[in-house]
Design an enzyme around this catalytic site. Sequence first.
Site, PDB file in Angstrom:
ATOM      1  CD  GLN A   1      20.694  -7.566  57.072  1.00  0.00           C
ATOM      2  OE1 GLN A   1      19.710  -8.015  56.497  1.00  0.00           O
ATOM      3  NE2 GLN A   1      21.845  -7.373  56.443  1.00  0.00           N
TER       4      GLN A   1
ATOM      5  NE  ARG B   1      29.822 -11.061  53.175  1.00  0.00           N
ATOM      6  CZ  ARG B   1      30.546 -10.093  53.731  1.00  0.00           C
ATOM      7  NH1 ARG B   1      31.854 -10.141  53.668  1.00  0.00           N
ATOM      8  NH2 ARG B   1      29.970  -9.072  54.331  1.00  0.00           N
TER       9      ARG B   1
ATOM     10  CB  SER C   1      28.150  -5.091  60.777  1.00  0.00           C
ATOM     11  OG  SER C   1      27.790  -6.164  59.969  1.00  0.00           O
TER      12      SER C   1
ATOM     13  CG  ASP D   1      28.225 -11.975  56.288  1.00  0.00           C
ATOM     14  OD1 ASP D   1      27.204 -12.383  55.705  1.00  0.00           O
ATOM     15  OD2 ASP D   1      28.254 -10.909  56.932  1.00  0.00           O
TER      16      ASP D   1
ATOM     17  NE  ARG E   1      19.447 -10.061  50.483  1.00  0.00           N
ATOM     18  CZ  ARG E   1      20.479  -9.619  51.190  1.00  0.00           C
ATOM     19  NH1 ARG E   1      21.232  -8.644  50.715  1.00  0.00           N
ATOM     20  NH2 ARG E   1      20.759 -10.142  52.358  1.00  0.00           N
TER      21      ARG E   1
ATOM     22  N   GLY F   1      21.367  -4.846  51.958  1.00  0.00           N
ATOM     23  CA  GLY F   1      20.309  -5.379  52.822  1.00  0.00           C
ATOM     24  C   GLY F   1      20.314  -4.713  54.188  1.00  0.00           C
TER      25      GLY F   1
ATOM     26  CE  LYS G   1      22.912 -13.762  54.691  1.00  0.00           C
ATOM     27  NZ  LYS G   1      22.620 -12.670  55.618  1.00  0.00           N
TER      28      LYS G   1
HETATM   29  C1  S3P Z   1      24.429  -8.040  58.903  1.00  0.00           C
HETATM   30  C2  S3P Z   1      23.754  -9.170  59.235  1.00  0.00           C
HETATM   31  C3  S3P Z   1      23.788 -10.399  58.442  1.00  0.00           C
HETATM   32  C4  S3P Z   1      24.939 -10.394  57.459  1.00  0.00           C
HETATM   33  C5  S3P Z   1      25.085  -9.094  56.732  1.00  0.00           C
HETATM   34  C6  S3P Z   1      25.292  -7.953  57.721  1.00  0.00           C
HETATM   35  C7  S3P Z   1      24.322  -6.876  59.794  1.00  0.00           C
HETATM   36  O1  S3P Z   1      22.573 -10.516  57.738  1.00  0.00           O
HETATM   37  O2  S3P Z   1      24.794 -11.448  56.530  1.00  0.00           O
HETATM   38  O3  S3P Z   1      26.206  -9.149  55.865  1.00  0.00           O
HETATM   39  O4  S3P Z   1      25.131  -5.929  59.649  1.00  0.00           O
HETATM   40  O5  S3P Z   1      23.428  -6.873  60.649  1.00  0.00           O
HETATM   41  P1  S3P Z   1      21.273 -11.189  58.384  1.00  0.00           P
HETATM   42  O6  S3P Z   1      20.863 -10.361  59.529  1.00  0.00           O
HETATM   43  O7  S3P Z   1      20.234 -11.189  57.313  1.00  0.00           O
HETATM   44  O8  S3P Z   1      21.705 -12.567  58.756  1.00  0.00           O
END
Ligand code: S3P
Length: 434
Positions: free
Chosen positions: A170, A390, A24, A315, A124, A96, A342
């Site tokens: 996100q 995962r 992240s 996660d 997604r 994502g 996911k």
């Molecule tokens: C992330 C946010 C999460 C997480 C992803 C990384 C990020 O997703 O599941 O692995 O780096 O901001 P969501 O914001 O969709 O929950």
Amino acid sequence: MDIKILKAKENIHKEIKGLPGDKSIAHRSLIIGCIPKGTYNIYNFPKGDDCIVTLNNMEKLGVKVSYEDEYNLKVISPGIEGFKKDAGILNCDNSGTTVRLLLGLLCAANIRAILIGDESLSKRPMERILEPLQLMGGTFQCSDGKLPINTTKLSNLESIEYSMTVSSAQVKSALLIAAIVAKRNIVVKETLSTRDHTEIMMKYLGADIKCEEKSITLEKSNLCSKDMFIPGDISSAAFIIGLCLLSKESSITLKDVLLNPSRRKFIDILKAMGADINIYITETRSGELVGDIKAKSSNLKGIEIESESTPSIIDEIPLLSVLAAFSEGTTIIKSVDELKVKESNRVDGIINNLKRCGIQAHYDNGDLFIKGGNSYINKNISIESQKDHRIAMAFAVLSIRNLKNTNINHWEYTNISFPNSIKFFSEFLNMVES
Ligand code: S3P
């Protein structure tokens, strides 16, 4: 590539160093770090596929990145004003975070691009990002709220106050990035708190950002370029912790791991399940808490995990589900619907694979139920990873309690978030590629 896991190792006592940098933070170190014009270094940038996807796309936008050594990058950014105005196709592959954060940046900077992804990412939901960005004045072309998306911004974005409709770091990050690039004010209100790396990084780089409980206020600000250090990925560490907890008479110390409170909730949950686990914060680097985690083999008990916790353990739910199977009693994990969108449908991935192992699990009205009380599995199992990093790694943790062989397909997907995963998993497992 499939992986075959043979007999587990026991009595492991190790200090584990050099976990790949947190995914992240790595995405943000390039996407947010490059907004101001300047040169900076990123230390411990991970070589996971998702992070390399972000790196490649930033290069396509006009940023120059070179490796100073294996994990240290030198970044030269022309600044957002110097980015290419027509970026062409930006392939976000499986990531994502890349696509959603980039959407905020591109639409605020008036950059034309076509964002695409692999089969999984193309399924997604992107509406959750497009809707608030449209409220700010962004325009896009896409069908059905899915990739491919063309960014076609024609007017300047406006300041907004936005109450999040999904709990997603996100989405929150895309909005904060859009606001800072467009030099606008924004207030983002969350119902449940999500990871706060964007806020921390913006503050570290000089933004006027105020974080109150569940409300983030960003005033029009300029960022500056600064070196950044990325601590070990706590979500990757989670799998090694899981192996240690289920292993016989073992103990580990994981060094230099990210210990941000919005990411370490699973450790509190493990403690509530009876795990012998402790954290030791040693320093703050680039605004983030860093330190060590010590864990020992433990007997676990099942618990009920409330909805409020879901975004902070999102996660780690596949791993916690596996651990629940070897805990006393039933574990209930509330409000898991986000897991269905996911990298794969993780609710299905968890339940179907647990069932393959003879473990009872089901989904009911948003919640996940796992029946514990299992000590060991004694059969050859084939896990369907669903090409999801995962799911693959959670079930590699499960294999430590299988007296026979465990086969996991598409292990190569673990490289999405945990490059060189075999090296770390092999501390506890005998693994062969098959
Ligand atoms: C992330 C946010 C999460 C997480 C992803 C990384 C990020 O997703 O599941 O692995 O780096 O901001 P969501 O914001 O969709 O929950």
